[in-house]
Motif scaffolding. Structure first.
Motif, PDB file in Angstrom:
ATOM      1  N   SER A  89      97.227 101.121 132.910  1.00 58.97           N
ATOM      2  CA  SER A  89      96.082 100.263 132.627  1.00 58.97           C
ATOM      3  C   SER A  89      94.939 101.061 132.027  1.00 58.97           C
ATOM      4  N   VAL A  90      94.263 100.446 131.045  1.00 51.70           N
ATOM      5  CA  VAL A  90      93.089 101.032 130.405  1.00 51.70           C
ATOM      6  C   VAL A  90      92.020  99.950 130.306  1.00 51.70           C
ATOM      7  N   MET A  91      90.782 100.299 130.643  1.00 52.10           N
ATOM      8  CA  MET A  91      89.664  99.363 130.566  1.00 52.10           C
ATOM      9  C   MET A  91      88.543  99.962 129.728  1.00 52.10           C
ATOM     10  N   LEU A  92      88.055  99.179 128.766  1.00 49.80           N
ATOM     11  CA  LEU A  92      86.939  99.589 127.917  1.00 49.80           C
ATOM     12  C   LEU A  92      85.804  98.595 128.108  1.00 49.80           C
ATOM     13  N   THR A  93      84.602  99.101 128.369  1.00 45.24           N
ATOM     14  CA  THR A  93      83.444  98.232 128.573  1.00 45.24           C
ATOM     15  C   THR A  93      82.259  98.746 127.763  1.00 45.24           C
ATOM     16  N   ALA A  94      81.430  97.810 127.305  1.00 40.87           N
ATOM     17  CA  ALA A  94      80.213  98.143 126.560  1.00 40.87           C
ATOM     18  C   ALA A  94      79.151  97.096 126.895  1.00 40.87           C
ATOM     19  N   LYS A 119      76.273 102.659 124.958  1.00 41.95           N
ATOM     20  CA  LYS A 119      77.118 103.168 126.034  1.00 41.95           C
ATOM     21  C   LYS A 119      78.477 102.498 125.961  1.00 41.95           C
ATOM     22  N   LEU A 120      79.506 103.316 125.822  1.00 42.58           N
ATOM     23  CA  LEU A 120      80.882 102.831 125.761  1.00 42.58           C
ATOM     24  C   LEU A 120      81.679 103.583 126.821  1.00 42.58           C
ATOM     25  N   ILE A 143      85.729 108.215 130.528  1.00 45.05           N
ATOM     26  CA  ILE A 143      85.034 108.712 129.340  1.00 45.05           C
ATOM     27  C   ILE A 143      83.820 107.836 129.088  1.00 45.05           C
ATOM     28  N   VAL A 144      82.696 108.486 128.827  1.00 48.81           N
ATOM     29  CA  VAL A 144      81.479 107.793 128.439  1.00 48.81           C
ATOM     30  C   VAL A 144      81.096 108.284 127.046  1.00 48.81           C
ATOM     31  N   SER A 145      80.886 107.341 126.124  1.00 46.59           N
ATOM     32  CA  SER A 145      80.590 107.710 124.749  1.00 46.59           C
ATOM     33  C   SER A 145      79.465 106.834 124.211  1.00 46.59           C
ATOM     34  N   SER A 146      78.876 107.288 123.146  1.00 46.81           N
ATOM     35  CA  SER A 146      77.887 106.504 122.415  1.00 46.81           C
ATOM     36  C   SER A 146      78.132 106.724 120.933  1.00 46.81           C
ATOM     37  N   LEU A 147      77.776 105.740 120.115  1.00 46.28           N
ATOM     38  CA  LEU A 147      77.968 105.920 118.679  1.00 46.28           C
ATOM     39  C   LEU A 147      76.975 105.068 117.917  1.00 46.28           C
ATOM     40  N   SER A 148      76.668 105.512 116.740  1.00 44.90           N
ATOM     41  CA  SER A 148      75.827 104.758 115.806  1.00 44.90           C
ATOM     42  C   SER A 148      76.284 105.105 114.410  1.00 44.90           C
ATOM     43  N   GLY A 149      76.243 104.122 113.516  1.00 45.57           N
ATOM     44  CA  GLY A 149      76.713 104.362 112.162  1.00 45.57           C
ATOM     45  C   GLY A 149      76.093 103.408 111.174  1.00 45.57           C
ATOM     46  N   SER A 150      76.298 103.725 109.913  1.00 46.25           N
ATOM     47  CA  SER A 150      75.777 102.893 108.832  1.00 46.25           C
ATOM     48  C   SER A 150      76.767 102.887 107.677  1.00 46.25           C
ATOM     49  N   LEU A 178      80.559 112.250 123.181  1.00 42.61           N
ATOM     50  CA  LEU A 178      81.618 111.882 124.114  1.00 42.61           C
ATOM     51  C   LEU A 178      81.589 112.835 125.302  1.00 42.61           C
ATOM     52  N   GLU A 179      81.650 112.255 126.506  1.00 37.83           N
ATOM     53  CA  GLU A 179      81.695 113.033 127.732  1.00 37.83           C
ATOM     54  C   GLU A 179      82.860 112.537 128.581  1.00 37.83           C
ATOM     55  N   MET A 180      83.712 113.471 129.009  1.00 36.11           N
ATOM     56  CA  MET A 180      84.832 113.132 129.874  1.00 36.11           C
ATOM     57  C   MET A 180      84.595 113.756 131.242  1.00 36.11           C
ATOM     58  N   ALA A 181      84.585 112.926 132.269  1.00 42.36           N
ATOM     59  CA  ALA A 181      84.379 113.417 133.629  1.00 42.36           C
ATOM     60  C   ALA A 181      85.578 114.253 134.071  1.00 42.36           C
ATOM     61  N   GLU A 182      85.343 115.102 135.065  1.00 44.03           N
ATOM     62  CA  GLU A 182      86.409 115.985 135.547  1.00 44.03           C
ATOM     63  C   GLU A 182      87.578 115.173 136.092  1.00 44.03           C
TER      64      GLU A 182
END
Length: 708
Positions: free
Chosen positions: A260-265, A281-282, A291-298, A310-314
Motif C-alpha cells: 500500500s502507498v498513500m499520497l496526500t497534499a 506539502k506533499l 517522504i515529505v516533499s514540496s515543489l513549485s514550477g512554471s 525532498l526529505e525521507m524520514a529514517e
C-alpha cells in the motif's frame, strides 16, 4: 410601482407554466425513439462508426428537463474484430430549462452506468481509436507537423456556454487495452467516478476509484483518488484541497501480500497565467517509508522549470526491500542496512535534473554532495560526492572475502556491462572518502575520479594513508571498437601487507612493508576473455618483516638436522625475520611466472621461482636456501653453508602445501663429502690415474672426471 411589478411577476409565472405545460405535452405526444435512426446516422457522420441504440430513449420533464437512454453500442471500425468499441448500459443527462433561453447550459446531472471502452492495436500497429472517414471507415491522415489545420467558419451568433454542472456519476465502467503488436494487455475495471456540483469559485468534491489488472503478471492495483476542486471563472486558476491518492498492489507471486502507498497534499494550486504549479506539502507513506516533499514550477507545458525539496524520514531499508520481495544476502554484520535517512533539493529545467544539498545517511555512513543529469535520451552525468566513513566489511556476505584490488574489481565490473551501455555512458565527477574500514584494513583520504565518454572510461584512484603507506591506481577501458581493450596500472608504497593477507583469508603469515607496482593490458568482450588475455609485469619488494609460517620453519629445522647443523634457537620458532623479499613476475595466458624471487634473512638466503595459475588458483614454486654459517662483520662478508635446502610449495595461496626435497638434500650432502674426499686425496688419485692410463690407455682421466 407595485402594480407593474405584480404584472411582471404574473407574466413570468405564466411563462414558466406555459413552458412546463409545453414540455409536458411534448414528452407525451412525441416519442424520442422515432429519432434514433437520425441520431445514429448523425453520430456516424461525426465519428465514422456504426451506432446502435439497443434500449429505449426516455424524456423526463419534472423537475428538470432530461433524457435517458438504455443500452447503446458504438462498433469498431473496418479492419478490427466485430466487437464493440464503446458500450454503455445506461446514460442520463438533466439540465435546467430557463438558462437554455439565454444559451446557457446548466447541467443538473450526468450519469453513465456500465461504460465499456475497448482499445486495440493490431499486429501491424494500427489502432481502433484514431480518426476515421465517416463514409469509408478509413483512417484520416493527421495534419502534418507545422501545418495549421484549416480554420472553421465562426458563427456570428452567440455561442453556448456551460455555466454549471450539478454532478457527474460514472458507475461500473471499464477500459480494456489490448496491444497485439507488443503482446501487452491491461484491464481497468470497476471505475467509479463521483463529482459534486461544479460551480465557478466554489469547491466541489471529487472521488474516483478503479482497479488495474495485469493479466500477464497477475498483479492487481486498486487505486483511489479524492479531492475538493475549485476552479476560478475563465479557468484562470484551479485549487485542489485535501487531496488523497492511494494505491494497493496485490497478486503476482505473493497473492496474499498487499503493498500500500498513500499520497496526500493539503493544497495544490495551479495558475493558467505562466502555467504555474505549487504544492507546499506533499506526503508519501508506505509502511515504514515516509517522504515529505514540496515543489513549485512554471511553464509546465512549454519549457518546464520545476524545483523542490525532498526529505525521507529514517527507516529500515532491509525491511522495506523485503516488502518488495527483494531478497538480501546475510551480511557479516546483522545490523547492516538497518537505518537510512535522506534529503536533497532538486531542480528540473531545460532538459536537465540537478540535485544539491544532498545528505544521505546509511547506518553510520554520511554521503553529501551534488549531482546533475543533462539530457534524457543521452544523459550526461556530473557529480561531486563525499563520504565521511564506511565499514565495507559490514556489508559483505558471510564467508565472503575480497580477492582482488580496486582496479581489478572495477575492470571486472565494466566487462560485465553491455557494450551499448558503455558507449552511451557520459559521466564525469569525483568521489572522496574520508575513512574506509574492511576486515582489519584501514584507509584514509581516498579519492576516485571518473571520466567516461563515447565508450572510453578513465578512472584515477588515490589513497593517501593505507597502513603506513599509500596507493595509486588507474584504469583505462575502451569499448569504442569491435573488441574492448583495457590497461591497468597500480602502485603501493610501504604498505603493511599482513592485514591484507588476513582479510583475504590467506594462511601465509608474512609481515613487512610492501612496495609494488603492476602494469597490465588486456582485450576481450567479457570478463573471461579479459582475464585470460591479460598481459603485463609486476615488481615487488617487501622490507623488514617476518615469516610466521610454522610448517616452513619445521622444514628448515628438519633440513638442518639432516645436514648436522645446529638447530635454530627457540626464539625463531615463532617466525623468521627477513630484511628483504623481492622479485618480478610476468603475466601471460592466465599464468603469473617469476624466476628471480629473493629472500634475505639473518638465518638463510633463499632464491626461487615458480608460477600461479589465475583460473585455478594453483601455485607451483621451488625455493633453494642456504643457511647462514657466520654473519657478516665489519671486515668479513657473510658466510653460507654450501649445502642447499630445496623447498617446494604447491596448493593455493590460501592453502599452501610445503615439501622438503630430501633427495636433492642428500645428493648435495654426499656430493659435498665426495668433493672433500677428493680434495684431501688429490695426489693419490692423480697417481692412480697415471697408472691406469699406462695400463688401459688414454681416456681414463676423462672417466674419472665424470665420476668425480
Amino acid at each position: 410601482m407595485r402594480k407593474p411589478l405584480k404584472v411582471f411577476a404574473v407574466i413570468f409565472a405564466m411563462s414558466i407554466l406555459l413552458i412546463g405545460v409545453a414540455l409536458g405535452i411534448l414528452s407525451i405526444v412525441m416519442d424520442p425513439n422515432q429519432f434514433k435512426p437520425q441520431l445514429a446516422e448523425t453520430i456516424k457522420q461525426k465519428i465514422g462508426r456504426e451506432v446502435e441504440f439497443a434500449g429505449d430513449l426516455h424524456w423526463s420533464v419534472f423537475p428538470w428537463l432530461g433524457v435517458s437512454a438504455g443500452p447503446m453500442r458504438i462498433r469498431n471500425v473496418q479492419g478490427f474484430p466485430q466487437a464493440d468499441f464503446l458500450g454503455i448500459e445506461q446514460g442520463e443527462i438533466k439540465v435546467k430549462v430557463l438558462p437554455l433561453l439565454g444559451k446557457r447550459l446548466e447541467i443538473i446531472r450526468i450519469a453513465l452506468k456500465g461504460l465499456r471502452l475497448n482499445l486495440l492495436r493490431n499486429k501491424e500497429g494500427a489502432n481502433n481509436w484514431g480518426p476515421m472517414d465517416s463514409t469509408s471507415g478509413a483512417a484520416v491522415e493527421p495534419t502534418p507537423p507545422g501545418q495549421a489545420a484549416p480554420d472553421k467558419p465562426v458563427s456570428p451568433e452567440k455561442a453556448w456556454a456551460i455555466f454549471a454542472v450539478g454532478g457527474v456519476d460514472l458507475e461500473e465502467a471499464a477500459i480494456h487495452w489490448d496491444d497485439q503488436q507488443n503482446g501487452q494487455r491491461l484491464d481497468v475495471e470497476n471505475i467509479n467516478l463521483n463529482v459534486g456540483k461544479l460551480t465557478w469559485d466554489q469547491f466541489a468534491d471529487v472521488a474516483l476509484t478503479f482497479t488495474v489488472v495485469e493479466p500477464g503478471s497477475g498483479y492487481q492495483d486498486r487505486i483511489g483518488f479524492k479531492t475538493r476542486v475549485l476552479i476560478k471563472q475563465h479557468i484562470e486558476q484551479a485549487n485542489l484541497a485535501d487531496t488523497e491518492l492511494s494505491l494497493a498492489r496485490e497478486g503476482g507471486a505473493r497473492p496474499d501480500k498487499v503493498l500500500s502507498v498513500m499520497l496526500t497534499a493539503p493544497e495544490i494550486l495551479f495558475e493558467k497565467n505562466g502555467q504555474k504549479l505549487r504544492i507546499a506539502k506533499l506526503q508519501i507513506e508506505s509502511g515504514e517509508l515516509a517522504i515529505v516533499s514540496s515543489l513549485s514550477g512554471s511553464h509546465l507545458f512549454e519549457a518546464a522549470d520545476v524545483e523542490g525539496r525532498l526529505e525521507m524520514a529514517e527507516l529500515n531499508p532491509g525491511k522495506l526491500l523485503k516488502r518488495f520481495d527483494i531478497a538480501l544476502p546475510k551480511f557479516q554484520d546483522p545490523g547492516a542496512l538497518s537505518r537510512l535517512q535522506a534529503g536533497f533539493n532538486w531542480h528540473v529545467a531545460q532538459n536537465a535534473l540537478s540535485l544539491d544539498a544532498l545528505r544521505c545517511k546509511l547506518d553510520d555512513t554520511l554521503l553529501q554532495g551534488e549531482a546533475r543529469i543533462e539530457g534524457w535520451e543521452a544523459p550526461a552525468i556530473r557529480f561531486n560526492l563525499a563520504v565521511d566513513a564506511v565499514d565495507v566489511g559490514r556489508y559483505l556476505p558471510k564467508n565472503k572475502t575480497p580477492q582482488v584490488t580496486p582496479s581489478a574489481a572495477l575492470v571486472g565490473a565494466l566487462s560485465k556491462l553491455p557494450v551499448g551501455q558503455l558507449r552511451k555512458l557520459d559521466a564525469q565527477g569525483e568521489l572522496t572518502l574520508g575513512h574506509l574500514q574492511m576486515r582489519g584494513i584501514a584507509a584514509d583520504d581516498l579519492r576516485l575520479q571518473l571520466k567516461a565518454k563515447e565508450g572510453v572510461i578513465q578512472t584515477r584512484k588515490n589513497i593517501s594513508r593505507l597502513h603506513r603507506g599509500g596507493y595509486a591506481g588507474s584504469v583505462n577501458f575502451n569499448a569504442a571498437g569491435r573488441e574492448n581493450t583495457m590497461s591497468l596500472a597500480e602502485k603501493v608504497e610501504r604498505v603493511e601487507i599482513e592485514p591484507f593477507l588476513k582479510a583475504m583469508g590467506s594462511k601465509i603469515h608474512i609481515s613487512g612493508a610492501l612496495t609494488a607496482s603492476a602494469a597490465l593490458r588486456a582485450q576481450g568482450n567479457d570478463s573471461k576473455q579479459i582475464r585470460q588475455g591479460a598481459k603485463g609485469k609486476l615488481t615487488f619488494t617487501l622490507k623488514d618483516g617476518a615469516i610466521r609460517e610454522l610448517k616452513f620453519q619445521q622444514l628448515i629445522d628438519q633440513a638442518a638436522d639432516v645436514l648436522n647443523h645446529a638447530p635454530p634457537s627457540p626464539m625463531h620458532h615463532n617466525g623468521m625475520d627477513f630484511s628483504e623479499i623481492s622479485g618480478t613476475a610476468a603475466l601471460a595466458e592466465s599464468v603469473i611466472k617469476s624466476q628471480d624471487l629473493l629472500v634475505k634473512s639473518p638465518r638463510f638466503r633463499m632464491e626461487g621461482g615458480g608460477s600461479t595459475h589465475i583460473e585455478t588458483g594453483r601455485i607451483d614454486y621451488r625455493f633453494v636456501s642456504h643457511l647462514v654459517k657466520a654473519p657478516a662483520t665489519e671486515t668479513e662478508p657473510e658466510k653460507l653453508h654450501s649445502t642447499p635446502i630445496v623447498v617446494a610449495m604447491s596448493g593455493t595461496w590460501a592453502e599452501p602445501v610445503y615439501r622438503l626435497d630430501m633427495e636433492a638434500l642428500l645428493t648435495e650432502k654426499n656430493k659435498a663429502k665426495i668433493e672433500k674426499f677428493i680434495e684431501k686425496n688429490k695426489s693419490k688419485i692423480d697417481k692412480l690415474k697415471n697408472k691406469l692410463d699406462k695400463k688401459l690407455g688414454p681416456g681414463v682421466d676423462d672417466l674419472f672426471r665424470k665420476l668425480f
